[in-house]
Design a protein around this motif. Structure first.
Motif, PDB file in Angstrom:
ATOM      1  N   TYR A  29       0.828  -1.192   0.038  1.00 37.23           N
ATOM      2  CA  TYR A  29       0.185  -0.062   0.160  1.00 37.23           C
ATOM      3  C   TYR A  29       0.805   1.269  -0.118  1.00 37.23           C
ATOM      4  CZ  TYR A  29      -3.349  -3.564   1.463  1.00 37.23           C
ATOM      5  OH  TYR A  29      -4.265  -4.656   1.372  1.00 37.23           O
ATOM      6  N   GLN A  32       2.163   1.859  -3.404  1.00 35.91           N
ATOM      7  CA  GLN A  32       0.896   2.312  -4.172  1.00 35.91           C
ATOM      8  C   GLN A  32       0.824   3.747  -3.938  1.00 35.91           C
ATOM      9  OE1 GLN A  32      -2.440  -0.871  -3.167  1.00 35.91           O
ATOM     10  NE2 GLN A  32      -3.142   0.523  -5.123  1.00 35.91           N
ATOM     11  N   GLU A  37      -1.034   6.671  -6.084  1.00 33.25           N
ATOM     12  CA  GLU A  37      -2.251   6.074  -6.001  1.00 33.25           C
ATOM     13  C   GLU A  37      -3.048   6.145  -4.694  1.00 33.25           C
ATOM     14  OE1 GLU A  37      -1.720   2.263  -7.641  1.00 33.25           O
ATOM     15  OE2 GLU A  37      -0.972   2.636  -9.363  1.00 33.25           O
TER      16      GLU A  37
END
Length: 240
Positions: A29, A32, A37
């Motif tokens: 994560y 990302q 993102e």
């Protein structure tokens, strides 16, 4: 609405992840987020927290996704106090340090850096923070050498002839900086935007006014802080 925002990038260094009960590996994560993102991760966070209510790593991830600087600092401080042995605790302290440093609150930043050094002496973030401190000291030394005794503060006459300005806000997202700049300019308040790099993160800083005396700057500071719900502060030209 407070207008100082905190960086949401992930510093690409290897972290020795330790498995705890109900812990979530947040490295994917964080990567990302680093790729831009963050919204996708933000949408996943509620479900991750629901499925893993005891995960300390998700608390850190929430801090990373929190754009409001003061809110993020509160999350990180609570995180470090509750989970001092978590593998992301030193990263949380570094983010607190970066926030204070970006605001020019060097005393507060220094205390956080000492805490980081004392508690996590092997942290790779220490080197990043120290490099920033050394760069600031070198810049201050160079500026001091350029100053002569004959230079005295005078009334502002042009764009370069001033001693103080107001730092109205510091943003990672340039859109937020531009929004504040447009809002101020629509009210007839002159301001400019400059970039400031802190620990690899680029902040877009909004500066308001140019003053020959700190007293004059304080008058406008009180007005814009109250009118626009800001947390601005006066800075010296030589420290920009």
């Amino acid at each position: 609405m407070n207008r100082i925002f905190f960086p949401i990038i992930f510093f690409s260094i290897t972290i020795n992840f330790i498995s705890f009960a109900q812990e979530v590996d947040i490295v994917p994560y964080l990567k990302q987020i680093e790729k831009g993102e963050s919204e996708a991760v933000k949408n996943l966070l509620p479900k991750l927290k629901k499925d893993n209510p005891q995960s300390a790593n998700l608390v850190f991830l929430e801090g990373v996704l929190t754009e409001n600087g003061q809110d993020a600092v509160s999350i990180y401080q609570d995180f470090v106090e509750k989970y001092p042995n978590n593998p992301y605790a030193d990263a949380a302290l570094y983010r607190i340090y970066s926030y204070y440093y970006a605001l020019g609150l060097y005393d507060s930043a220094g205390k956080v850096l000492k805490n980081l050094t004392d508690k996590y002496p092997d942290s790779p973030y220490i080197k990043m923070a120290v490099s920033q401190e050394e760069a600031k000291e070198e810049s201050a030394s160079e500026q001091k050498n350029e100053t002569t005794e004959t230079q005295r503060p005078v009334q502002v006459k042009n764009d370069t002839d001033y001693k103080f300005t107001i730092q109205a806000g510091a943003f990672v997202k340039i859109e937020n900086a531009q929004s504040l700049k447009s809002e101020l300019e629509s009210e007839g308040i002159g301001c400019e935007m400059k970039e400031k790099n802190v620990g690899g993160t680029t902040f877009h800083v909004i500066y308001v006014g140019k003053f020959s005396s700190k007293t004059d700057a304080e008058k406008l500071l009180q007005q814009i802080n109250a009118r626009y719900n800001l947390n601005g502060r006066i800075v010296e030209k030589e420290k920009l």
